[in-house]
Design an enzyme around this catalytic site. Structure first.
Site, short mmCIF file in Angstrom:
data_model
loop_
_atom_site.label_atom_id
_atom_site.label_comp_id
_atom_site.label_asym_id
_atom_site.label_seq_id
_atom_site.Cartn_x
_atom_site.Cartn_y
_atom_site.Cartn_z
N LYS A 237 2.88 -8.43 8.36
CA LYS A 237 1.53 -9.02 8.35
C LYS A 237 1.57 -10.50 7.99
O LYS A 237 0.93 -11.33 8.64
CB LYS A 237 0.63 -8.29 7.35
N ARG B 193 -7.71 -2.87 0.49
CA ARG B 193 -6.67 -1.84 0.40
C ARG B 193 -7.25 -0.47 0.10
O ARG B 193 -6.52 0.52 0.13
CB ARG B 193 -5.67 -2.21 -0.69
N ARG C 239 13.84 -9.94 3.05
CA ARG C 239 12.76 -10.92 3.01
C ARG C 239 13.04 -12.01 1.99
O ARG C 239 13.53 -11.75 0.89
CB ARG C 239 11.44 -10.22 2.67
N ARG D 289 11.29 -12.13 -4.15
CA ARG D 289 10.26 -11.82 -5.13
C ARG D 289 10.68 -10.62 -5.96
O ARG D 289 11.31 -9.69 -5.46
CB ARG D 289 8.92 -11.51 -4.43
N ARG E 221 5.49 0.61 -4.40
CA ARG E 221 4.41 -0.02 -3.63
C ARG E 221 4.05 0.81 -2.40
O ARG E 221 2.87 0.96 -2.05
CB ARG E 221 4.81 -1.43 -3.22
#
Length: 219
Positions: free
Chosen positions: A13, A88, A123, A156, A167
């Site tokens: 996204k 969400r 990532r 991160r 998550r």
């Protein structure tokens, strides 16, 4: 042009949001970015948010809604915006409706859990701008350096595998009911709803989204 991106962490996204904000000059509003910026402040709210994020849990709806409402009232949102990862929950979706924000299009990013884990492991983030890279699918020109500033990229803390799994679990619990809700209500509210296969290449997904925007949002 007001667009919502829905999808689990690692479905791409953020990568797609970057070119849309550049091309159409609308801001990307990401719950994650807003919350991370909030944690940099020295307030009781920032301490509370930091503690919840460190446990890999989702932030309480009231906090998120308060921050998003404040953000979309800023001047740069006058011509539209892209909501990345918000709402969400069904409660958050209802909150958007109550403040009379007309959404034009919702795009759902679909990807298996196995591929999500592979994507997030690779990532890398430029923390100041929020630019997102991937060591395989979208590598920087210079390894571990941001293409624009040359500053170091980071992994991160909430992209580490243990937290990724938490998550995803939280995502399934809260966001799958939201997807069902939007699929049902999109026609009633005259919102275009699309589901795209996020396993395709970044370029293929970009072309797909460009066609959606051109043919259904900017008409």
């Amino acid at each position: 042009m007001r667009i919502i991106f829905i999808g689990a962490p690692g479905t791409g996204k953020g990568t797609q949001a970057q070119w849309i904000t550049d091309k159409y000059n609308i801001p990307k509003i990401s719950t994650g970015d807003i919350l991370r910026n909030e944690t940099l402040k020295k307030t009781e709210l920032s301490k509370k948010i930091k503690k919840i994020i460190s446990c890999g849990k989702l932030i309480n709806d009231n906090i998120v809604i308060q921050l998003i409402r404040k953000r979309i009232k800023e001047k740069d949102c006058n011509q539209g915006f892209l909501l990345d990862g918000f709402p969400r929950t069904v409660n958050q979706a209802n909150a958007i409706e109550k403040i009379n924000v007309k959404i034009d299009c919702i795009i759902e990013f679909s990807l298996t859990e196995k591929l999500i884990l592979e994507r997030i492991r690779g990532r890398r983030i430029h923390i100041e701008s929020g630019r997102i890279y991937h060591i395989i699918f979208n590598p920087p020109i210079v390894e571990n350096k941001d293409n624009i500033t040359g500053q170091p990229l980071i992994i991160r803390d909430d992209d580490k595998e243990e937290k990724i799994k938490k998550r995803i679990k939280e995502y399934k619990k809260f966001t799958i009911p939201l997807i069902k809700y939007y699929r049902h209500t999109a026609k009633l509210n005259n919102i275009k709803y699309y589901k795209i296969d996020a396993s395709y290449t970044t370029l293929e997904i970009k072309k797909n989204i460009e066609n959606i925007i051109k043919n259904n949002v900017l008409k």
